[in-house]
Scaffold this motif. Structure first.
Motif, mmCIF file in Angstrom:
data_model
loop_
_atom_site.group_PDB
_atom_site.id
_atom_site.type_symbol
_atom_site.label_atom_id
_atom_site.label_comp_id
_atom_site.label_asym_id
_atom_site.label_seq_id
_atom_site.Cartn_x
_atom_site.Cartn_y
_atom_site.Cartn_z
ATOM 1 N N ARG A 49 0.821 -1.385 0.054
ATOM 2 C CA ARG A 49 -0.085 0.043 -0.018
ATOM 3 C C ARG A 49 0.782 1.137 0.036
ATOM 4 N NH1 ARG A 49 -5.303 -0.449 0.680
ATOM 5 N NH2 ARG A 49 -5.333 1.533 0.845
ATOM 6 N N ASN A 50 0.337 2.332 -0.264
ATOM 7 C CA ASN A 50 0.836 3.691 -0.226
ATOM 8 C C ASN A 50 0.123 4.801 0.305
ATOM 9 O OD1 ASN A 50 -0.754 4.166 -2.590
ATOM 10 N ND2 ASN A 50 0.612 5.866 -3.144
ATOM 11 N N TRP A 51 1.019 5.604 0.967
ATOM 12 C CA TRP A 51 0.348 6.771 1.628
ATOM 13 C C TRP A 51 0.820 8.049 1.378
ATOM 14 C CZ3 TRP A 51 1.452 2.178 3.784
ATOM 15 C CH2 TRP A 51 0.232 1.436 4.313
ATOM 16 N N TYR A 53 1.720 11.805 1.625
ATOM 17 C CA TYR A 53 2.152 13.145 2.555
ATOM 18 C C TYR A 53 1.234 14.426 2.588
ATOM 19 C CZ TYR A 53 4.845 16.777 5.062
ATOM 20 O OH TYR A 53 5.108 17.768 5.803
ATOM 21 N N ALA A 56 -2.146 13.579 3.860
ATOM 22 C CA ALA A 56 -2.064 13.248 5.434
ATOM 23 C C ALA A 56 -1.969 14.731 6.195
ATOM 24 C CB ALA A 56 -1.073 12.478 6.113
ATOM 25 N N MET A 79 -0.906 4.637 9.411
ATOM 26 C CA MET A 79 -1.081 4.036 8.268
ATOM 27 C C MET A 79 -1.331 2.621 8.221
ATOM 28 S SD MET A 79 2.304 6.251 6.239
ATOM 29 C CE MET A 79 2.883 7.478 7.367
ATOM 30 N N ASN A 81 -2.818 -1.297 7.305
ATOM 31 C CA ASN A 81 -3.146 -2.365 6.258
ATOM 32 C C ASN A 81 -4.356 -2.971 6.279
ATOM 33 O OD1 ASN A 81 -2.352 -4.386 4.446
ATOM 34 N ND2 ASN A 81 -0.563 -3.352 4.593
ATOM 35 N N THR A 90 1.000 -1.084 10.210
ATOM 36 C CA THR A 90 1.250 -1.010 8.612
ATOM 37 C C THR A 90 1.836 -2.334 8.042
ATOM 38 O OG1 THR A 90 1.833 1.332 9.523
ATOM 39 C CG2 THR A 90 2.495 0.457 7.339
ATOM 40 N N CYS A 96 3.545 2.694 11.059
ATOM 41 C CA CYS A 96 3.972 3.954 10.697
ATOM 42 C C CYS A 96 2.690 5.133 10.718
ATOM 43 C CB CYS A 96 4.431 3.800 9.482
ATOM 44 S SG CYS A 96 5.529 4.971 8.681
ATOM 45 N N ALA A 97 3.337 6.172 11.007
ATOM 46 C CA ALA A 97 2.371 7.145 11.169
ATOM 47 C C ALA A 97 2.874 8.654 10.815
ATOM 48 C CB ALA A 97 1.588 7.140 12.718
ATOM 49 N N TYR A 98 1.732 9.529 10.201
ATOM 50 C CA TYR A 98 2.187 10.642 10.158
ATOM 51 C C TYR A 98 1.871 11.626 11.690
ATOM 52 C CZ TYR A 98 2.778 10.360 5.038
ATOM 53 O OH TYR A 98 3.165 9.876 3.785
ATOM 54 N N ASP A 283 6.152 10.746 0.725
ATOM 55 C CA ASP A 283 5.259 9.591 0.653
ATOM 56 C C ASP A 283 5.847 8.546 1.333
ATOM 57 O OD1 ASP A 283 3.645 11.358 -0.633
ATOM 58 O OD2 ASP A 283 4.165 10.447 -2.713
#
Length: 326
Positions: A49-51, A53, A56, A79, A81, A90, A96-98, A283
């Protein structure tokens, strides 16, 4: 077992009768289980997956209109899954988190058995973290460590919102179950020292990482890689910087490790398990266990990778596609 269980077993007329008795007593017949427990090669329900920036940051800015660090201990976006009812992990062992903190805010001090690390994305002068009394600046591009059971809190005395990416081995701790967490009474740490960040073992300045990469020979694919030394402080995870020149590709083979990648600088794309992700600064994308990945650089690109190789290696479970058990 109930006192009547033995008599029920003796009275059984069929295997189906036994299966019912087994189930009532929390026993499973190994020859009659619901699902396989052994398989020919690793498999995972986690997916690439991708997120983004930009998305967010916009979302945290809007959230900041209605809630402060007084309302929530950390203003962060996890983030996750979408595996079963998971809304946290994740990959299997890493979250993982912003995170964002506004001017004038501070995130209260706490500590926990999970290890944490932070890649700073955007921060003006005046943004800092305090780790066990050490005041450390949070500067754009720098990477910071917060080892387990270290008090940590974050402050923004600057004039703009600050943003970073958190990486923690909380999911690993959840699965092994030694989780402890404690809030510092009063919420504020006393700063006992303000060390030179260039010399702190908890800070990896971007300028120093660029210099180290510049002195590293290029791989055949044109990339340069540097794995930072964090084992003494964080023994469960590994962190690698990869610099890829424009037009080149850098691949990571399929292994049993789970990986998360974040773009520090540049633009490009990633390919993981049949998925294609566009990438720009800030990202994030993940390559779960037994997924190969490749990054293609549209411009010169600098990518940070966090993985659980050290944990798997210590247990004898780190296996690559090219080196399966004989």
């Amino acid at each position: 077992m109930k006192s009547t269980t033995i008599s029920e077993i003796r009275a059984a007329d069929s295997l189906d009768d036994l299966y019912r008795i087994f189930n009532e007593n929390c026993l499973t017949a190994g020859w009659h289980k619901k699902r396989s427990s052994l398989w020919p090669e690793p498999r995972t329900a986690f997916r690439p997956r991708n997120w983004r920036y930009a998305e967010a940051a916009e979302a945290m800015d809007r959230a900041g209109e209605w809630m402060s660090t007084e309302d929530a201990e950390r203003r962060n976006l996890l983030m996750f899954n979408p595996v079963d009812d998971n809304d946290y992990d994740t990959v299997r062992t890493i979250v993982c988190a912003y995170q964002m903190i506004k001017p004038g805010e501070y995130a209260r001090a706490h500590r926990h058995t999970a290890n944490a690390m932070r890649l700073i994305l955007d921060a003006q002068e005046g943004v800092h973290t305090v780790v066990n009394g050490l005041k450390l600046p949070m500067r754009a591009g720098d990477f910071l460590l917060t080892p387990n059971w270290h008090w940590h809190s974050h402050f923004n005395t600057g004039g703009a919102n600050a943003y970073w990416i958190d990486f923690l081995d909380v999911p690993l701790v959840h699965r092994l179950e030694p989780m402890f967490c404690e809030n510092l009474p009063g919420g504020h740490q006393t700063v006992v020292k303000e060390p030179d960040p260039e010399a702190s073992p908890f800070v990896f300045p971007l300028a120093a990482m660029r210099a180290r990469l510049a002195s590293t020979p290029r791989s055949p694919d044109g990339s340069r890689r540097h794995r930072i030394d964090i084992e003494r402080h964080i023994p469960t995870l590994a962190v690698t910087y990869t610099e890829i020149p424009a037009g080149a590709e850098s691949a990571t083979p399929r292994t049993t490790a789970s990986r998360i990648f974040a773009v520090i600088e540049g633009e490009g794309s990633a390919q993981v398990g049949g998925h294609d992700f566009a990438l720009t600064r800030g990202d994030v994308f993940c390559a779960p266990s037994w997924h190969a990945s490749k990054v293609t650089a549209a411009t010169d690109i600098l990518v940070l990778e966090v993985n659980d190789e050290p944990t798997l290696s210590k247990l004898g479970f780190l296996i690559s596609d090219a080196a399966r058990p004989a």
